[in-house]
Motif scaffolding. Structure first.
Motif: not given
Length: 435
Positions: A181-187, A189-198
């Motif tokens: 889902q987060e990759i789709h957010i980045l795709e 154009g929301e490049l300010d969205y930070e990936m969740t790293v767990k």
């Protein structure tokens, strides 16, 4: 403290092992409970006699319906096979006629073996076609319940095993869905969205790599924005600074054009002023061209050189020129016996720009100090000079400084400048190279 890394394969192996242990313990516990319950209920004499009586009745009906004699052993075998979990023994005239546990080799006992006292007391009378006989049924009545219980226990343990495994991998599946889902957010154009790293497994490594890529891409975009902003600012400043000499140039040419032919002195003065402004415009355009040319050039090819040899050679010529133009130059400190990585050609251009600025803006009546400082890691050249007072607005865009800063950056060095109390300071910083 370093985190212990568990790969997905290790996590899955631990999960399966845990599920196997838990489901195995559940299976053994259920088996113990059901065995105790079955044995406790089905081991009584009353239950045994009750079940035997039922089978005696079923066998009696089977004999009557098929009009069997006491020697129809094949029909008896088929009935025993169909009923399962029982042994059938038939006596007639006090001798053995059939026993379901006997094999073909034991059939010679039929018609000869006498009835036992135990069989006499535990058998029931049955009417055969050839007369009355006695039948004894021994049943393994609890076996069917043990088999059913075993099946249910195995099924329950399998379900628990699968539930533990599914619940265990559900977290990783949810995290994988989050990454998707987060990759789709980045795709989008929301490049300010930070990936969740767990965690520290392969999924976390993928998320971390995507996050690093996002940050690097943002840094690249920011660098492009900064460069565009710098270019816009430079163009604005240059347009302003070039407008002043250009206006003066046009005014002097206009005055020279209107001046009468007999006024040679004033006409020559206008032409001289116009020529000076034209040179100023040329210098501005040359500096602008040289600055933007740095963007077109490839990355500098650096070489390791001795500080004393290169810096001394480059500075000696520049200092001699300043001294010829009546500037007072003082060299302070000593050059170290060390090495630095530079592009000699670009380093020469750095000093050319530096000395050009000194000739334009330094007060010739006051000292110019060149100080050499070094420690175990860095070598610095400090330049300080008083700024001369003038009403002439020459180049104010700082193109020379910008060119110096950019060339120093291309050589992995640093450039700093400061102005305080009409004194101008700059620092050129290099890092020592071990050989």
């Amino acid at each position: 403290m370093a985190h212990r890394k568990y790969t997905l394969a290790k996590k899955l192996a631990i999960l399966i092992l845990t599920a196997a242990i838990v489901s195995g313990l559940v299976f053994l516990t259920l088996q113990k409970i059901t065995n105790d319950l079955i044995d406790g209920y089905l081991s009584s004499d009353e239950y045994y006699e009750q079940e035997s009586a039922k089978y005696i009745q079923k066998f009696s009906r089977y004999v009557s319906e098929n009009d069997l004699s006491s020697t129809d052993r094949q029909a008896f075998g088929e009935w025993v096979k169909k009923e399962n979990y029982i042994n059938l023994t038939i006596f007639k005239d006090q001798v053995l006629q059939y026993d379901s546990i006997y094999s073909a080799a034991d059939e010679s006992a039929y018609g000869k073996e006498k009835v036992t006292q135990y069989a006499e007391h535990h058998s029931y009378p049955i009417q055969f076609r050839d007369g009355k006989g006695r039948v004894m049924v021994d049943g393994f009545y609890s076996s069917r319940y043990h088999d059913l219980a075993f099946t249910l226990e195995l099924l329950g343990a399998t379900i628990i095993f699968l539930m533990i495994v599914l619940l265990g991998i559900r977290k990783s599946l949810r995290y994988l869905q989050t990454i998707h889902q987060e990759i789709h957010i980045l795709e989008g154009g929301e490049l300010d969205y930070e990936m969740t790293v767990k965690g520290h497994d392969e999924l976390a490594m993928i998320a971390k790599s995507i996050e690093d890529l996002r940050k690097a891409f943002l840094d690249k975009l920011q660098a492009i924005d900064d460069l565009q902003e710098e270019s816009r600012s430079l163009v604005t400043e240059m347009s302003h600074d070039m407008r002043t000499p250009l206006t003066s140039l046009m005014m002097n040419l206009e005055f020279a054009k209107k001046e009468e032919s007999g006024s040679d002195t004033r006409q020559d003065q206008y032409i001289t002023n116009a020529y000076g402004k034209a040179l100023q415009l040329k210098n501005l355009s040359d500096n602008l061209f040289a600055y933007f040319l740095l963007d077109k050039e490839h990355e500098s090819e650096l070489e390791t050189v001795a500080v004393k040899e290169v810096i001394y050679d480059l500075l000696s010529d520049q200092v001699a020129i300043l001294q010829q133009e009546k500037f007072k130059v003082h060299l302070l400190g000593e050059m170290p016996d060390s090495y630095i990585n530079v592009n000699v050609e670009e380093l020469g251009r750095v000093f050319d720009n530096l000395m050009s600025n000194l000739r334009k803006y330094a007060d010739p009546k006051k000292d110019i100090n060149l100080t050499f400082l070094s420690d175990q890691e860095i070598f610095e050249i400090h330049v300080s000079n008083a700024i001369k007072e003038t009403d002439d607005t020459q180049e104010s865009t700082g193109l020379g400084e910008r060119s110096i800063k950019r060339m120093m950056s291309r050589m992995h060095g640093q450039f700093e400048r400061m102005e305080k109390n009409a004194v101008y300071y700059i620092v050129l910083r290099f890092w020592h190279i071990k050989i």
